[in-house]
Design an enzyme around this catalytic site. Structure first.
Site, PDB file in Angstrom:
ATOM      1  N   LEU A 129     -34.287  -6.982  10.428  1.00 52.48           N
ATOM      2  CA  LEU A 129     -32.942  -7.208  10.476  1.00 52.48           C
ATOM      3  C   LEU A 129     -31.511  -5.954  10.723  1.00 52.48           C
ATOM      4  O   LEU A 129     -31.058  -6.166  11.532  1.00 52.48           O
ATOM      5  CB  LEU A 129     -32.559  -7.393   8.850  1.00 52.48           C
ATOM      6  CG  LEU A 129     -30.722  -7.945   7.705  1.00 52.48           C
ATOM      7  CD1 LEU A 129     -30.999  -9.088   8.432  1.00 52.48           C
ATOM      8  CD2 LEU A 129     -31.004  -7.416   6.672  1.00 52.48           C
ATOM      9  N   GLY A 135     -26.327  -1.661   9.361  1.00 54.32           N
ATOM     10  CA  GLY A 135     -27.189  -1.053   8.270  1.00 54.32           C
ATOM     11  C   GLY A 135     -27.030  -1.849   7.135  1.00 54.32           C
ATOM     12  O   GLY A 135     -27.502  -3.197   6.509  1.00 54.32           O
ATOM     13  N   SER A 136     -26.145  -1.549   5.425  1.00 48.42           N
ATOM     14  CA  SER A 136     -25.674  -1.931   5.071  1.00 48.42           C
ATOM     15  C   SER A 136     -25.155  -2.889   4.943  1.00 48.42           C
ATOM     16  O   SER A 136     -25.043  -3.961   4.012  1.00 48.42           O
ATOM     17  CB  SER A 136     -25.324  -0.609   4.275  1.00 48.42           C
ATOM     18  OG  SER A 136     -25.784   0.231   3.639  1.00 48.42           O
ATOM     19  N   GLY A 344     -45.647  24.053 -10.230  1.00 51.82           N
ATOM     20  CA  GLY A 344     -45.158  25.218  -9.377  1.00 51.82           C
ATOM     21  C   GLY A 344     -45.180  25.730  -8.255  1.00 51.82           C
ATOM     22  O   GLY A 344     -45.144  24.284  -7.181  1.00 51.82           O
ATOM     23  N   GLU A 368     -34.541  -1.714   2.337  1.00 54.83           N
ATOM     24  CA  GLU A 368     -34.794  -2.922   1.649  1.00 54.83           C
ATOM     25  C   GLU A 368     -33.386  -2.520   0.758  1.00 54.83           C
ATOM     26  O   GLU A 368     -32.526  -3.646  -0.464  1.00 54.83           O
ATOM     27  CB  GLU A 368     -35.455  -3.144   1.361  1.00 54.83           C
ATOM     28  CG  GLU A 368     -36.392  -4.381   1.331  1.00 54.83           C
ATOM     29  CD  GLU A 368     -37.365  -4.687   0.402  1.00 54.83           C
ATOM     30  OE1 GLU A 368     -36.642  -6.088   0.292  1.00 54.83           O
ATOM     31  OE2 GLU A 368     -38.558  -5.640   1.529  1.00 54.83           O
TER      32      GLU A 368
END
Length: 384
Positions: A129, A135-136, A344, A368
């Site tokens: 996609l 992107g967004s 630690g 996603e």
């Protein structure tokens, strides 16, 4: 929107599945996790083990050669694998992402062409996609597809494609009518051997280094006309519907990473002594563990509810799916960071897996849909 969350119940089959996947993950995936991360190599041992056990793509319906498991079962598999190796968990997760558009919208003929090879383990599938400048804002994609006789011809580049180069099939979103913007996007299935399909170089990443991420290029890539998913112009709607079903799986991955880190931190503070006492005796550290466990369990419940509602095909899944992905991934980042702190100096070394888990957790807040986008989706659902 009804704020009430419908209940779910884990069946005996779900519990048995969890035990089986956990046993496999600890015996056949965990021993290779550090090397997979260190070498940045694909976790072939995990792929082989998951495929042999039938855990690589459990949600494929029986009529296409799969097991027909529900979406909650799919989440349990991803969670348990991610508990020991996030890179390996992307094998079932990305298979699910890539084939969900096909399950939701493809013709029966196309399903029968693609799904059996995934069900058998012969093939994997990826999802394409995103682009560098989309992107967004995925609707602004530039990849194009036009019809020429009995073929579609694709041109463009997709980026951030998980497991690219390892997958056989790719679910691809491309613009078929630029004037219609989101309503001019269509979905296609591309095979790695289609002429004009090219896999790019592998990205160098902070985490999930065992899962290759690459660009894929379409250079007059020709595919048969019947490889379109659904009707022309419905691809973006299919993409959004897909994310409603798959965002909980990223939540499941995040829960698994967080649970793995919590388990290691809990064992460590019981054994490590300072001032003549186990670290577990100190209340400040007990409170850290309590908060970590509380958030992990809350995230798990939210993911399971979202997966169950998606399985039932409920409407308005946007809020619950985004909430599950967002809360779980924020939890994973927080819990893994605290796990490093509890160990630690040891936690900062590669002698323990918590530093890897912390690096792996970060991507769950990004892919996603970034968690900023998830909050936007949730806000719009509340204000609609």
């Amino acid at each position: 929107m009804d704020p009430a969350f419908d209940a779910y119940q884990l069946s005996e089959e779900h519990q048995t599945l969890r035990e089986a996947v956990r046993d496999l993950a600890e015996k056949e995936i965990a021993p290779h996790a550090a090397d997979v991360d260190e070498q940045g190599r694909f976790p072939s041992e995990a792929r082989d083990a998951l495929t042999k056990a039938g855990f690589h793509a459990v949600i494929i319906p029986e009529e296409y050669g799969g097991q027909g498991a529900d979406e909650l079962a799919g989440c349990i598999v991803i969670e348990e694998v991610a508990r020991v190796c996030a890179s390996s968990s992307l094998i079932p997760a990305v298979n699910g992402l890539g084939m969900t558009p096909i399950l939701l919208s493809a013709s029966d003929e196309l399903k029968r062409k693609v799904l059996p090879s995934i069900a058998s383990g012969e093939a994997m599938i990826s999802y394409a996609l995103s682009e560098r400048e989309a992107g967004s804002d995925a609707a602004s994609m530039k990849t194009r597809a036009h019809r020429e006789g009995d073929e579609w011809v694709l041109n463009g580049t997709k980026c951030w494609i998980t497991n690219a180069g390892e997958s056989t099939w790719y679910t691809v979103m491309a613009v078929t009518d630029p004037e219609k913007r989101a309503n001019g996007i269509s979905a296609f299935v591309v095979h790695k051997d289609d002429p004009g399909f090219v896999v790019g170089t592998k990205e160098r990443k902070l985490g999930i280094t065992g899962s290759p991420t690459r660009e894929i290029h379409f250079e007059n890539c020709r595919i048969p006309a019947d490889r379109i998913i659904g009707a022309e112009g419905t691809g973006f709607k299919t993409a959004l519907a897909t994310l409603d079903h798959t965002r909980p799986t990223i939540g499941a991955q995040a829960v698994g990473i967080a649970q793995g880190a919590l388990d290691i931190a809990t064992a460590y503070v019981k054994e490590r002594k300072q001032f003549g006492r186990p670290l577990a005796d100190f209340q400040a550290l007990q409170f850290m563990l309590a908060d970590m466990a509380m958030r992990v369990e809350a995230a798990r419940q939210l993911v399971y509810v979202a997966a169950s509602r998606a399985e039932r095909g409920e409407k308005n899944l946007g809020f619950i799916s985004s909430a599950a992905k967002c809360f779980a991934s924020d939890t994973a980042m927080s819990v893994t960071t605290d796990a490093v702190q509890l160990l630690g100096g040891a936690g900062y070394t590669k002698d323990f897996p918590v530093e890897r888990m912390m690096r792996d957790a970060k991507i769950t807040q990004i892919y996603e849909g970034t968690n900023q986008i998830q909050r936007l989706v949730m806000a719009r659902a509340l204000l609609r």
